[in-house]
Design an enzyme around this catalytic site. Structure first.
Site, PDB file in Angstrom:
ATOM      1  N   HIS A 103      -8.243   1.666  -3.918  1.00  0.00           N
ATOM      2  CA  HIS A 103      -9.163   1.513  -2.787  1.00  0.00           C
ATOM      3  C   HIS A 103      -9.780   2.877  -2.498  1.00  0.00           C
ATOM      4  CE1 HIS A 103      -9.407   0.500   1.826  1.00  0.00           C
ATOM      5  NE2 HIS A 103     -10.598   0.690   1.296  1.00  0.00           N
ATOM      6  N   MET A 129     -11.790   5.251  -0.553  1.00  0.00           N
ATOM      7  CA  MET A 129     -12.403   5.530   0.749  1.00  0.00           C
ATOM      8  C   MET A 129     -13.015   6.918   0.642  1.00  0.00           C
ATOM      9  SD  MET A 129      -9.421   3.903   3.130  1.00  0.00           S
ATOM     10  CE  MET A 129      -8.217   3.890   1.809  1.00  0.00           C
ATOM     11  N   HIS A 172      -1.329  -1.290  -4.208  1.00  0.00           N
ATOM     12  CA  HIS A 172      -2.590  -0.880  -3.579  1.00  0.00           C
ATOM     13  C   HIS A 172      -2.543   0.636  -3.349  1.00  0.00           C
ATOM     14  CE1 HIS A 172      -6.149  -1.642  -1.029  1.00  0.00           C
ATOM     15  NE2 HIS A 172      -5.642  -0.729  -0.214  1.00  0.00           N
ATOM     16  N   MET A 185      -8.431   8.765  -0.108  1.00  0.00           N
ATOM     17  CA  MET A 185      -9.250   9.168   1.052  1.00  0.00           C
ATOM     18  C   MET A 185      -9.705  10.607   0.887  1.00  0.00           C
ATOM     19  SD  MET A 185      -6.806   7.761   4.061  1.00  0.00           S
ATOM     20  CE  MET A 185      -6.240   6.076   4.115  1.00  0.00           C
ATOM     21  N   ASP A 223      -6.811  -5.970   4.335  1.00  0.00           N
ATOM     22  CA  ASP A 223      -6.101  -4.691   4.361  1.00  0.00           C
ATOM     23  C   ASP A 223      -6.079  -4.147   5.784  1.00  0.00           C
ATOM     24  OD1 ASP A 223      -5.081  -2.184   3.825  1.00  0.00           O
ATOM     25  OD2 ASP A 223      -6.771  -1.511   2.606  1.00  0.00           O
ATOM     26  N   MET A 234     -11.620  -5.096   5.409  1.00  0.00           N
ATOM     27  CA  MET A 234     -10.724  -4.263   6.219  1.00  0.00           C
ATOM     28  C   MET A 234     -10.451  -4.967   7.544  1.00  0.00           C
ATOM     29  SD  MET A 234     -10.004  -1.733   4.347  1.00  0.00           S
ATOM     30  CE  MET A 234      -8.907  -1.013   5.574  1.00  0.00           C
ATOM     31  N   SER A 293       0.851  -1.199   0.000  1.00  0.00           N
ATOM     32  CA  SER A 293       0.000   0.000   0.000  1.00  0.00           C
ATOM     33  C   SER A 293       0.881   1.241   0.000  1.00  0.00           C
ATOM     34  CB  SER A 293      -0.880   0.010   1.250  1.00  0.00           C
ATOM     35  OG  SER A 293      -1.337   1.324   1.498  1.00  0.00           O
ATOM     36  N   ASP A 303      -4.442   3.927  -1.926  1.00  0.00           N
ATOM     37  CA  ASP A 303      -5.482   4.361  -0.997  1.00  0.00           C
ATOM     38  C   ASP A 303      -5.914   5.799  -1.253  1.00  0.00           C
ATOM     39  OD1 ASP A 303      -5.853   2.086   0.846  1.00  0.00           O
ATOM     40  OD2 ASP A 303      -3.704   2.361   1.180  1.00  0.00           O
TER      41      ASP A 303
END
Ligand code: DX5
Ligand code: ZN
Length: 220
Positions: free
Chosen positions: A65, A67, A32, A36, A176, A138, A7, A34
C-alpha cells in the site's frame, strides 16, 4: 471468499520475519505492507529495502500500500523488491501518471490496485475499473494504525461494489482501517472481501484467534 490481510504497521519491526511467519501460521491470507513517505501522509514507515528483506523471509503474498506522492517514480523498484500487488492512491498524482504506474507494475507481472482516501468519492475509481485487480477503500484517514473505523464509509463500499459489479466483476474490494471482529460483518455485508487488520491482529497475543474472529464474523 473473505481474505484477511494483517498490516505489518502494527508488527514489531525488529523481528519482522518472525512476526510475518507468526501471522502466516495463524491463518493470514496475505500480508499488507504500508509504505509512507511523510508527504502524502504525516508519517514515515518503511521502504524498498524492507520489502526486499521480507521477500527473502516469506512466500506470503505481499500487498503493498503505497502512501507516497507520485508513486510512478518508485513502482518498478517496489515490484523488483518483491511486491506481489501494488496499490496506488488516486489522490497521489494525475490520472495519466497513475495509469503509467499501473502499466509499469503490470509489465513486471504484478497485480495492481487503486486506493481511495475517506473524502474521495466512489466515482474516482472509474478510470481504473477493468485495469486493476483490486480497489482499496480507506476506512480511516491513512497514516496511522489503531484508529477508529469510520462508519460513514459503508455507503462508499456499497457504491464501489455496485460499480465493480456493473463494470469489472471479479475485482477485489479491500478495506483498511479500524477493521476487527466487530466491523468485519459491516464491511463484508457492504461488499468488501479483503480485510486489512493491523492492531486487531498484531496487537493481540493470540493472532490465530484474532484472525479466526474476523473471519467468523465476516459475511460471505
Ligand atoms: C493506515 C494503514 C493501515 C493500518 C491499519 O494508514 O494503511 O494499513 O495499519 O491499522 P488498523 O487495522 O490498526 O486500523
Ligand atoms: Zn494500509
Amino acid at each position: 471468499m473473505i481474505k484477511v490481510a494483517p498490516s505489518i504497521l502494527s508488527a514489531d519491526f525488529a523481528v519482522l520475519g518472525a512476526e510475518t511467519e507468526d501471522v502466516r501460521r495463524a491463518g493470514a491470507d496475505l500480508l499488507h505492507v504500508d509504505v509512507m513517505d511523510g508527504m502524502f501522509v504525516p508519517n514515515i514507515s518503511l521502504g524498498v529495502p524492507v520489502i526486499k528483506s521480507l521477500r527473502k523471509a516469506t512466500e506470503m503474498f505481499l500487498d503493498v500500500h503505497l502512501m507516497i506522492e507520485q508513486p510512478v517514480r518508485y513502482v518498478e523498484e517496489f515490484c523488483k523488491a518483491g511486491a506481489d500487488l501494488v496499490n496506488v492512491h488516486v489522490e497521489s498524482d494525475s490520472e495519466e501518471n497513475l495509469l503509467r504506474a499501473i502499466g509499469l507494475a503490470k509489465a513486471q507481472g504484478k497485480k495492481t490496485g487503486v486506493t481511495l482516501k475517506p473524502k474521495t468519492p466512489a466515482e474516482a475509481v472509474k478510470p481504473y475499473l477493468g485495469l486493476v485487480d483490486l480497489i482499496l477503500i480507506m476506512t480511516v484517514e491513512p497514516g496511522f494504525g489503531g484508529q477508529s473505523f469510520m462508519h460513514d464509509m459503508l455507503p462508499k463500499i456499497r457504491a464501489v461494489k455496485a460499480l465493480v459489479d456493473a463494470c469489472a466483476p471479479g475485482t477485489d474490494i479491500e478495506v483498511d482501517g479500524g477493521i476487527d471482529a466487530s466491523t468485519a460483518p459491516l464491511v463484508t455485508a457492504a461488499g468488501a472481501n479483503v480485510l486489512v487488520a493491523g492492531s486487531a491482529v498484531f496487537g493481540k497475543a493470540d493472532r490465530a484467534a484474532a484472525i479466526r474472529a474476523i473471519r467468523e464474523n465476516a459475511v460471505g
